[in-house]
Each structure stands twice: as C-alpha cells, then as structure tokens.
Design an enzyme around this catalytic site. Structure first.
Site, mmCIF file in Angstrom:
data_model
loop_
_atom_site.group_PDB
_atom_site.id
_atom_site.type_symbol
_atom_site.label_atom_id
_atom_site.label_comp_id
_atom_site.label_asym_id
_atom_site.label_seq_id
_atom_site.Cartn_x
_atom_site.Cartn_y
_atom_site.Cartn_z
ATOM 1 N N ALA A 192 -15.737 13.278 3.496
ATOM 2 C CA ALA A 192 -16.192 14.287 2.526
ATOM 3 C C ALA A 192 -17.704 14.174 2.312
ATOM 4 O O ALA A 192 -18.419 15.182 2.255
ATOM 5 C CB ALA A 192 -15.453 14.109 1.207
ATOM 6 N N SER A 197 -7.389 -7.734 26.230
ATOM 7 C CA SER A 197 -7.418 -8.290 24.885
ATOM 8 C C SER A 197 -6.418 -9.448 24.839
ATOM 9 O O SER A 197 -5.787 -9.752 25.850
ATOM 10 C CB SER A 197 -7.078 -7.222 23.854
ATOM 11 O OG SER A 197 -6.014 -6.447 24.315
ATOM 12 N N LEU A 198 -6.277 -10.064 23.694
ATOM 13 C CA LEU A 198 -5.370 -11.203 23.576
ATOM 14 C C LEU A 198 -4.244 -10.875 22.624
ATOM 15 O O LEU A 198 -4.440 -10.161 21.629
ATOM 16 C CB LEU A 198 -6.122 -12.423 23.030
ATOM 17 C CG LEU A 198 -7.198 -13.027 23.936
ATOM 18 C CD1 LEU A 198 -7.875 -14.187 23.221
ATOM 19 C CD2 LEU A 198 -6.600 -13.498 25.248
ATOM 20 N N GLU A 249 -10.039 -23.289 21.356
ATOM 21 C CA GLU A 249 -11.461 -23.106 21.005
ATOM 22 C C GLU A 249 -11.595 -22.043 19.917
ATOM 23 O O GLU A 249 -10.727 -21.161 19.802
ATOM 24 C CB GLU A 249 -12.262 -22.675 22.239
ATOM 25 C CG GLU A 249 -11.869 -21.297 22.730
ATOM 26 C CD GLU A 249 -12.425 -20.975 24.103
ATOM 27 O OE1 GLU A 249 -13.624 -20.765 24.187
ATOM 28 O OE2 GLU A 249 -11.639 -20.920 25.064
ATOM 29 N N LYS A 296 -12.392 -18.712 17.968
ATOM 30 C CA LYS A 296 -12.536 -17.310 18.400
ATOM 31 C C LYS A 296 -13.707 -16.720 17.614
ATOM 32 O O LYS A 296 -13.635 -16.576 16.394
ATOM 33 C CB LYS A 296 -11.252 -16.533 18.118
ATOM 34 C CG LYS A 296 -11.306 -15.113 18.647
ATOM 35 C CD LYS A 296 -9.917 -14.478 18.609
ATOM 36 C CE LYS A 296 -9.920 -13.128 19.308
ATOM 37 N NZ LYS A 296 -10.868 -12.186 18.765
ATOM 38 N N LYS A 322 -5.477 -21.383 25.623
ATOM 39 C CA LYS A 322 -5.266 -20.916 26.998
ATOM 40 C C LYS A 322 -4.620 -22.021 27.819
ATOM 41 O O LYS A 322 -5.000 -23.202 27.655
ATOM 42 C CB LYS A 322 -6.612 -20.567 27.660
ATOM 43 C CG LYS A 322 -7.304 -19.381 27.027
ATOM 44 C CD LYS A 322 -8.640 -19.089 27.676
ATOM 45 C CE LYS A 322 -9.273 -17.892 26.986
ATOM 46 N NZ LYS A 322 -10.616 -17.607 27.444
ATOM 47 N N CYS A 345 7.995 17.135 1.597
ATOM 48 C CA CYS A 345 6.689 16.942 2.227
ATOM 49 C C CYS A 345 5.623 17.699 1.443
ATOM 50 O O CYS A 345 5.789 18.893 1.170
ATOM 51 C CB CYS A 345 6.745 17.440 3.673
ATOM 52 S SG CYS A 345 5.133 17.450 4.474
ATOM 53 N N CYS A 351 4.177 20.711 3.878
ATOM 54 C CA CYS A 351 4.906 21.922 4.313
ATOM 55 C C CYS A 351 6.145 22.164 3.465
ATOM 56 O O CYS A 351 6.898 23.097 3.708
ATOM 57 C CB CYS A 351 5.293 21.816 5.787
ATOM 58 S SG CYS A 351 6.553 20.561 6.103
ATOM 59 N N CYS A 398 5.042 21.597 10.514
ATOM 60 C CA CYS A 398 4.307 20.901 9.446
ATOM 61 C C CYS A 398 2.853 20.750 9.889
ATOM 62 O O CYS A 398 2.568 20.097 10.902
ATOM 63 C CB CYS A 398 4.914 19.527 9.190
ATOM 64 S SG CYS A 398 3.937 18.555 8.023
HETATM 65 O O1 I6G Z 1 -11.234 -11.643 23.095
HETATM 66 C C1 I6G Z 1 -11.334 -12.900 23.504
HETATM 67 C C2 I6G Z 1 -11.921 -13.843 22.720
HETATM 68 C C3 I6G Z 1 -11.994 -15.157 23.144
HETATM 69 C C4 I6G Z 1 -10.806 -13.239 24.773
HETATM 70 C C5 I6G Z 1 -10.888 -14.578 25.210
HETATM 71 C C6 I6G Z 1 -11.490 -15.516 24.358
HETATM 72 O O2 I6G Z 1 -11.536 -16.768 24.840
HETATM 73 C C7 I6G Z 1 -12.098 -17.739 24.015
HETATM 74 N N1 I6G Z 1 -10.389 -14.927 26.409
HETATM 75 C C8 I6G Z 1 -9.813 -14.003 27.159
HETATM 76 C C9 I6G Z 1 -9.237 -14.404 28.470
HETATM 77 C C10 I6G Z 1 -9.727 -12.681 26.740
HETATM 78 N N2 I6G Z 1 -10.216 -12.314 25.553
HETATM 79 C C11 I6G Z 1 -9.059 -11.643 27.572
#
Ligand code: I6G
Length: 706
Positions: A46, A94-95, A126, A128, A300, A429, A432, A453
């Site tokens: 808006a 992605s994971l 590790e 993220k 991993k 709804c 509609c 709708c």
């Molecule tokens: O999105 C991610 C963040 C960290 C990752 C990742 C990661 O490794 C520390 N590793 C892989 C293999 C993938 N995405 C696909």
C-alpha cells in the site's frame, strides 16, 4: 521509509515538485531493489502504491518535469537486470533442515539404512553462516567468475564485485585446472555496525541486519560500492573440479585453506550423532561471541565415497543436513485477525501485530495457521500453548526461525483485556461468499468457490508468475493482480495471448499506471521468452495442491515429457491401476499428492485451463542427468531378491542417476533383471520373456565407476 512529505500535490510549487520527484524516484528505486533483488521488502504494498500514485500525480501536473528515468516507466526487477546470468556447471543445492536433536538422530539413522552400514560413520559439523552463498570459478589458478546461487541452476554474475573482497584470492597456486569454490559471503558484527554508522552520517540507507547488508553490498551494480563495504567470505564446499581435492570432506576443506581460503575454525569431525549434538550445543553456546551471525550447524558425511553413494534428492543432498538454532522471541500486542484466501481456497488467519523487532527484523504479521490453532489445539486435537486460545487484543509472544513466516508461541493471559472476545472463524469466504467448509481430516477450512473465487484465481496467477514458476520479467504479483482486476487475464493461458489481444493497442497498456510503450513491448517479449520452459516449472506453476517445487521435479524427472505426464494423469484412476502404481513408485510421491494431481487433471474447469496453457507453450523435456555413455542409460531395469552390497533404495537411486528407469515388475519392456538370492516369480517371468538376467556382482561390474 515512508512518504512523509504529504504536501498536497495541487499546492506544490515547481521547485518543490522537482525536489519531490527526485525524492520519490530514489524511494521507489530503493523499494524496488529491496523487493526484487534483496527479497526484503521494506515498505508495504500500500505504501509503495501510494508513492507511485503521488509520483504520477506530480508528473500529470508538471509534465515537463518528468524525469528521463521516471519510476512510472519502470517495472519489476529493473535493478537485477544489470547483472548477467551464469548457469552453474553443477547445481547449487539447498540443504534439508533439522529442527531438533531427534531430527539429527533420524538423519544419521536414515543414512545408515540407505547404505546398509552398521559401523561408525564420520561426519563434519560446522557453523552455518547467515550470509549469502557464492560460487567462485578458478581456471588455471585464476579467478574467472563469481556467481550468486540464484535459483540453484542460474545465478547472477557478480565477478567484479567478488574481486573486491579481500578473503577471496584472485589467484591460486597448485590448484586443479578447474576449481569452483563455494561458500558464504557475510558481514561481521563490527563491520556491520560501522557501515550503518557511516550510512547514517551520509544520510544513506541503513541495513536491518548483517545478512541484508552483505546481500545489498554484494549485489551492487557498481563494484566501487562493493569495494567500500567490508565483506568477508568462508569457503565450505566446491562445485566443478577437474581433479579431486581429497578423499574426505574435512581434508577437502583443509586443502581449500592451504590454497588461501578462510575456512571456519569450528569445523570438526564427529563420529556419532551424540558427538554432532555436543558440537552443536558448544557452537550454540559461543554464538553470541563469534562476531558474525550463524543460524545453525551443518553436518556432512565425511567420506566423499559415501557422499557419492548417497547422492541427491531433487534439490538437496542426502549426505548433509542443516540443524537450525531455535527461533528468536518477542512480545507484542495482537491488533487484528484477518483472513486470507489462498491458491487452494484455504482460509488462512493472519495475525496483525503491533510492529516488534524479532532477531533484527521488524515483524508486523504472523501466521495463525487455522481455526484449531487459534483455539489452542494442534492438528491431532492435542493441546498447544496450554490450551490458551488467541484473541484480538491479547499480549502475544512472536517467534521467527530463519526465513519462515513468524508464528505465535504463547499468550500472556494476565494481560488479556476484559473486553477480548473468543475469535469466531468465518464459515463463508470473505472474497466470493461461497461456503467455506472443513472436510473430515483436514485442519483447514476451504472456500468452495474454485476458480470463480477471485482470491483463488488471483493467488493462482501470483503463484504462476512466481520465481520458481514462470518468473516473467516485468510481470510480478502486482501487475498480474492489476490485469486480473481489469479482466485482461483470468487464467495463466491469457498471459500468453496478451500480445495478440493488446499488442496493436499498446496505447491501452501504456495508459495504465507505471507502463510506457517500451515497457509494454518489453513485457510482451519477456512473455514470449517464457513460452519455452522446462517441464518441472510448468508442473509447479499449475499450483496443484500438495505439489511443491520438489515434487514437481520428481514428477518431471519421472515422466520426462509433457505428453507422457499429461497422458498418464488423464488415464490414471485414484487408488488403482497401472498409472496409479507408477505414480506411487516414484520415490517421494505419496497417495495424497498423487490423488491431488489426478483430481486436477480430471476436473473439467481445471483441465480446460491446463490444456489452454499447454497449447501456448513449448514445454522442454527433462534432459536426462548423468553420463550419456552409461551402459544402462535409457534401459528399464528391475531389481529382485536380496541385494547384499547395497540397499534397494541405493540401487534404485544409483540406476536412475545413470539414466535407467527402475520398474517394480517384469514385462516385455524390461531390458535387464538384477536378481539376488531368493529371486522368485520375477526371475521366472524374465526367463520366459528372454530378458537378460544378471546378479548383484554382475550389476556392479556393469555400472563400474560410471
Ligand atoms: O547452504 C549451505 C550452507 C552451508 C550449504 C552448505 C553449507 O556447508 C557448510 N553445504 C552444501 C553442500 C550446500 N549448501 C548445498
């Protein structure tokens, strides 16, 4: 930022109008950038519309002051247009997420089952990093390309910008001829604070959090601006490589360090799920003092040979998972409950909140899911929030986890106003007026209006033009909504006939707010460009209930062409028959999804819309992944009896990754039967039909290292 200069347009002097047009142009440019390229809208729809209207009104009063770069002539993702595109040689996936300890134990268990492995399996763990992923390509040791993740297949070319980041080496000594290094660009807390202070001093835009600051700084069309921004980079993975870095994840990361990359010091090898969880809790305890944002821990499988055996689902590796930290919390007042009608007719209650900052982001809406949730029950009827219901006026606790929509965690009854009434969920709804019904076993009440709708029709169109679907440049949710309102577009097929219907009358489009002759012509071209489109995107774009991006890819990979998919859905019967069995044999497709797809193809109205759309498109068959010279590519393979060196799931996934089709039964179409001990009727049927039969060792010898 909101338009605060409310002076009536009629009262503006020419000098004021000039200044105001400049201000509005900057505001709209920033809003477009935030919306389209940073995925972080800063103003509401808006407010955006109000700014655009004011800009138009001033231009109408002072036509000679209209800027050459007037926002009225700009549409969609103009800011992102400046970046070239780069197709990733190996997709950036992605994971999968884990949200609690049990999910991690389950992850380890699934891997063990998939591999049929009893002994210890080592994992890396590790932090993220909460930044944005980047892929760096080195050829003969020279940095030649840097690309953002984009949609995983194609990213933005940010090479010049990446060259300005000091953590990113320009040259590598002793690297493989081709090496793609993947990792995360981020901004440290101190750098973020200093940047915001500088921005304030300059009267520039400040950033809500380090992630937005990193994204906004990397995705600058002018690399000079990126160079001024203090960005950092951690390497954590690789894409294409001409020679392996090492035999394990940990040693590969160490090799990256030796090549000159920063790797995260908290990366550790763990031998059990318990060790992984210990490390997770250790990292969580240090989170506040790390000096940069993290949102979880990534695990991993350490042995790369095991990673290869585990392979990938359609968008995530089977050998990795991201264990997210618990959500951030804040208390605020619930101002109202609105109902939104979604693409599948679901009536979704939305909490309108007094704006509150949760984990660095201002939250003013939260999902309330459904009527049971408001009443304090989950989908199984069990109590949540100690059975406390949610009422307008309540003092509520909001939580946000990563990118998910904020939710209400709790209600403070001691703060409930005396006047607060229990919420009555609508049974019609609001869009509609069709009855909204709740079917047995469904937690959601749905509008029964279908395509009549307007809310459902518009939501389907918005979904259709979304990023993971048709993603037509210049045709975003706003434009498609306006076209629907004006009856230019009712179903997706209408988008593709716009040029034929309005191309010669471009004036009509031009006269609409925000369009010029050039942008109208560009739109028609952008639409034409998307006629040629991959099958998975089409299936996803149809907006069929339960079909997400992942399942659309599973269906597309299985049926390969639109004709085969459409024929199968046309002939299928829910609950029985060969087509039904074939659908359910796809790993990841269950009965609910299968029934939903068949129902959509067999509903007359839906089918008419699907056929009209397909007639406008050139739908691309799925290119078979995997080596073309695989000895089993294109063959139909059946596994029977006991497999001793791999599980059935692994054998099937491996065969499919090599281009074979795996079937559950032997027929004249079968090319190869792999028979382990205990093979019975299938082995006999294969012998009767003259189908080649081999044992498990024969299969392993056949596929070798392919
Ligand atoms: O999105 C991610 C963040 C960290 C990752 C990742 C990661 O490794 C520390 N590793 C892989 C293999 C993938 N995405 C696909």
């Amino acid at each position: 930022m909101v338009d605060r200069q409310k002076t009536d347009v009629a009262a503006l002097t020419e000098a004021e109008a000039l200044a105001e047009l400049e201000r509005l142009s900057a505001l709209l440019l920033a809003a477009n950038a935030a919306y389209h390229t940073q995925d972080a809208p800063e103003i509401s729809d808006a407010e955006y519309d109000a700014l655009k209207r004011r800009n138009l009104a001033i231009e109408a009063k002072f036509p000679h002051l209209k800027r050459a770069d007037s926002p009225s002539d700009q549409i969609g993702a103009a800011v992102a247009e400046g970046f070239g595109k780069i197709a990733h040689e190996i997709r950036m996936l992605s994971l999968e997420n884990a949200f609690d300890d049990a999910d991690v134990v389950d992850f380890e268990d699934r891997i063990r089952k998939y591999l049929g492995h009893d002994g210890p399996i080592a994992f890396t763990a590790e932090p993220k990093i909460d930044g944005l992923s980047l892929s760096l390509r080195y050829e003969q040791g020279q940095l030649v390309q840097a690309a953002t993740r984009g949609d995983g297949e194609v990213g933005e070319n940010v090479t010049q910008n990446a060259r300005t980041i000091s953590d990113i080496p320009q040259t590598l000594a002793d690297a493989p001829d081709v090496l793609e290094v993947r990792g995360e660009v981020y901004m440290s807390h101190t750098d973020f604070q200093a940047l915001n202070e500088r921005q304030v001093a300059r009267g520039g835009k400040t950033f809500a959090n380090p992630r937005n600051a990193a994204a906004g700084s990397l995705r600058q069309l002018d690399p000079g601006i990126t160079a001024e921004r203090p960005l950092s980079f951690f390497a954590y993975a690789w894409g294409a490589v001409s020679a392996p870095l090492a035999e394990t994840q940990m040693n590969s990361i160490n090799r990256l360090r030796a090549l000159g990359f920063s790797i995260n010091q908290l990366t550790k090898v763990c031998n059990t799920a318990a060790e992984m969880l210990d490390h997770y809790h250790d990292i969580e305890a240090r989170r506040a003092s790390l000096g940069y944002d993290i949102d979880g821990v990534v695990y991993k499988v350490n042995e790369l040979a095991l990673q290869r055996r585990l392979g990938f689902r359609s968008t995530t590796p089977r050998w990795a998972i991201a264990h997210k930290f618990p959500a951030e919390l804040a208390w605020t007042r619930l101002l109202a409950i609105d109902i939104q009608v979604g693409r599948t007719g679901a009536l979704s209650p939305v909490a309108r909140l007094q704006p509150v900052t949760v984990g660095g982001v201002v939250v003013s809406n939260a999902t309330l899911h459904n009527e049971d949730y408001i009443l304090g029950r989950d989908s199984k009827g069990e109590a949540i929030r100690g059975s406390k219901d949610i009422r307008v006026g309540d003092w509520v606790q909001v939580y946000r986890a990563g990118d998910v929509i904020p939710k209400i965690a709790d209600v403070d009854l001691s703060q409930r106003p005396n006047t607060a009434q229990p919420y009555e969920f609508p049974t019609f709804c609001s869009e509609c007026n069709s009855p909204a019904v709740r079917e047995e076993g469904d937690a959601v009440r749905r509008c029964t209006g279908g395509l009549i709708c307007p809310a459902q029709a518009v939501e389907r169109l918005r979904h259709f033009v979304g990023r993971a679907a048709f993603d037509i440049e210049g045709l975003g949710a706003k434009q498609v909504e306006a076209f629907y309102r004006d009856e230019w577009v009712r179903t997706p097929a209408d988008i593709f006939t716009l040029r034929a219907r309005f191309g010669t009358g471009i004036q009509q489009l031009k006269n609409r707010e925000g369009w010029g002759a050039k942008s109208a012509e560009n739109l028609f071209d952008a639409i034409d460009e998307k006629r040629k489109i991959p099958l998975n995107r089409v299936i996803f774009a149809l907006g069929i209930r339960h079909v997400g991006e992942n399942s659309a890819s599973l269906l597309a990979n299985h049926y390969s062409t639109w004709d085969q998919f459409e024929a199968a859905m046309t002939h299928a019967t829910i609950g029985e028959g060969a087509e039904w069995d074939e659908l359910l044999a796809i790993d990841g497709v269950g009965g609910v999804l299968a029934a939903s797809v068949i129902a959509a193809f067999q509903n007359d109205k839906e089918r008419a819309a699907i056929d009209a759309l397909a007639a406008e498109l050139d739908i691309q068959a799925v290119a078979k992944r995997g080596p073309v010279d695989s000895p089993v590519a294109g063959k139909t393979v059946v596994f029977t009896g006991t497999l001793e060196k791999m599980t059935r799931a692994e054998a099937k996934a491996r065969a499919e990754s090599l281009g074979a089709k795996v079937s559950g039964s032997v027929s004249a179409k079968t090319d190869l039967l792999v028979a382990g001990p205990g093979a019975g009727s299938k082995a006999k049927a294969a012998a009767d039909l003259g189908v080649q039969t081999i044992d498990e060792d024969g299969w392993i010898a056949l596929i070798g290292d392919a």
